[in-house]
Scaffold this motif. Structure first.
Motif, PDB file in Angstrom:
ATOM      1  N   ASN A 174       4.501   7.418   1.900  1.00 44.10           N
ATOM      2  CA  ASN A 174       4.678   6.230   2.731  1.00 44.10           C
ATOM      3  C   ASN A 174       4.473   4.978   1.883  1.00 44.10           C
ATOM      4  O   ASN A 174       3.738   4.983   0.910  1.00 44.10           O
ATOM      5  N   LEU A 175       5.151   3.922   2.252  1.00 46.33           N
ATOM      6  CA  LEU A 175       4.999   2.614   1.626  1.00 46.33           C
ATOM      7  C   LEU A 175       4.957   1.575   2.736  1.00 46.33           C
ATOM      8  O   LEU A 175       5.823   1.564   3.609  1.00 46.33           O
ATOM      9  N   ARG A 211       0.853  -1.195   0.000  1.00 42.88           N
ATOM     10  CA  ARG A 211       0.000   0.000   0.000  1.00 42.88           C
ATOM     11  C   ARG A 211       0.881   1.233   0.000  1.00 42.88           C
ATOM     12  O   ARG A 211       1.960   1.241   0.599  1.00 42.88           O
ATOM     13  N   THR A 212       0.452   2.270  -0.687  1.00 38.92           N
ATOM     14  CA  THR A 212       1.250   3.492  -0.778  1.00 38.92           C
ATOM     15  C   THR A 212       0.409   4.719  -0.473  1.00 38.92           C
ATOM     16  O   THR A 212      -0.790   4.762  -0.754  1.00 38.92           O
ATOM     17  N   LEU A 252       0.892   8.544  -1.527  1.00 37.54           N
ATOM     18  CA  LEU A 252       1.722   9.379  -2.392  1.00 37.54           C
ATOM     19  C   LEU A 252       1.653  10.849  -1.983  1.00 37.54           C
ATOM     20  O   LEU A 252       0.636  11.323  -1.465  1.00 37.54           O
ATOM     21  N   THR A 300       6.737   8.469  -3.010  1.00 35.41           N
ATOM     22  CA  THR A 300       6.549   7.948  -1.658  1.00 35.41           C
ATOM     23  C   THR A 300       7.584   8.496  -0.685  1.00 35.41           C
ATOM     24  O   THR A 300       7.497   8.243   0.511  1.00 35.41           O
TER      25      THR A 300
END
Length: 338
Positions: free
Chosen positions: A259-260, A235-236, A238, A244
């Motif tokens: 975030n990743l 899940r990312t 952006l 990310t």
């Protein structure tokens, strides 16, 4: 709610109960809120077996949310599920003591897991340990429709409930059973039919697929299968620059951080079994002098009366991306005991 000969043990716990079949329609994530190995958000698991579970808190919360959304009287909701935490007063400063919920929820235990197969698009797979625990729980609560298959389980053998599958090579994910290792058992056919009967009557196609496609594999193979087949998705989150990592937003004059993360989920077509019990300490209606909380005489009956028309419900997180849609069918009750 008890079986003949077991009244002394079970009658002291719950005075009534109902059995729930929860069948996932879309990927479902009920997590534990912490990282495990390389997975940031794993699903909840049984501590002893490692099998996925639906936590009782998630089930109770989903049921309460449904009651609140359907505008059920607040006092009835509080009687069934307990007082709302954001509304209850300090019991030391209140004339009305805080009371526990009238209903008790157990966690949803895995009954059948969907796995890809070369024989069919997918089969429902289970193991002797799952059957043993499920039948034990059902027996103690008077659910005699789930009878234990009287089979002497042989290692390195797969048991099927459909004769056409017996004696033929069976491939489930990367598990391979030669024809002579695939055995038909009438008891498995009956057990599969009992599980299928727990689904809503309108879902006859799904029930038939479960009934015809249940396979029992040895405990070790099933545990190993789960370890390799619980889906993990990336899940990312952006930034405005579609990255990310850190990105400078020239319009707002500030840095944005993406975030990743990786999370597990339960696939569609999993079957879980849970139980709802009426606590023996449940308080009854008594408001004659205006000094008593209002309880409810028949918590299970009140619950079933509101729940009976519910086709499906959302459980767990990621609701906005379609996760957690499940069939939740509550079967009949074996009868209230005094």
């Amino acid at each position: 709610m008890t079986v003949e000969g077991e009244k002394k043990t079970v009658g002291l716990v719950w005075r009534d109960s109902a059995m729930c079949a929860i069948y996932t329609l879309t990927p479902t994530h009920c997590g534990i809120g912490q990282t495990a190995a390389s997975v940031d958000l794993p699903v909840a698991r049984d501590e002893a077996t490692g099998f996925p579970v639906l936590p009782a808190t998630a089930l109770k919360g989903a049921a309460r949310e449904y009651f609140e959304a359907t505008k059920v009287e607040e006092r009835l909701t509080a009687a069934l599920f307990g007082p709302s935490l954001d509304r209850q007063e300090d019991s030391s400063n209140s004339a009305k003591p805080l009371r526990a919920a009238g209903l008790a929820f157990t966690e949803g235990r895995l009954a059948a897991w969907p796995a890809r197969s070369l024989n069919r698009p997918f089969l429902h797979v289970t193991c002797p340990l799952i059957i043993e625990r499920l039948v034990r729980d059902a027996r103690l609560l008077g659910r005699e429709e789930l009878a234990k298959p009287q089979i002497e389980w042989l290692t390195e053998r797969a048991y099927v409930g459909e004769k056409d599958m017996a004696g033929k090579a069976l491939v489930i994910e990367d598990l391979c059973f030669a024809g002579k290792e695939v055995l038909f058992a009438e008891e498995i056919s009956e057990f599969a039919a009992a599980l299928a009967a727990l689904l809503p009557e309108a879902e006859s196609d799904t029930a038939e697929r479960l009934k015809r496609g249940l396979v029992v594999v040895p405990d070790a193979e099933f545990s190993d299968l789960l370890e390799r087949t619980i889906p993990v998705v990336a899940r990312t989150q952006l930034t405005g620059g579609k990255t990310t990592d850190t990105w400078y937003n020239p319009v707002e004059g500030r840095d944005e951080s993406g975030n990743l993360w990786y999370e597990e989920y339960l696939p569609s077509d999993c079957l879980f079994i849970s139980f709802i019990g009426q606590r023996r300490q449940v308080y009854m209606q008594n408001d004659t002098d205006g000094k008593h909380d209002i309880g409810v005489d028949d918590p299970i009956g009140k619950f079933l009366g509101i729940w009976k028309d519910l086709p499906f419900i959302q459980i767990g997180g990621n609701e906005t991306v379609g996760y957690g849609l499940c069939l939740w069918n509550v079967s009949g009750r074996p009868g209230r005991k005094p």
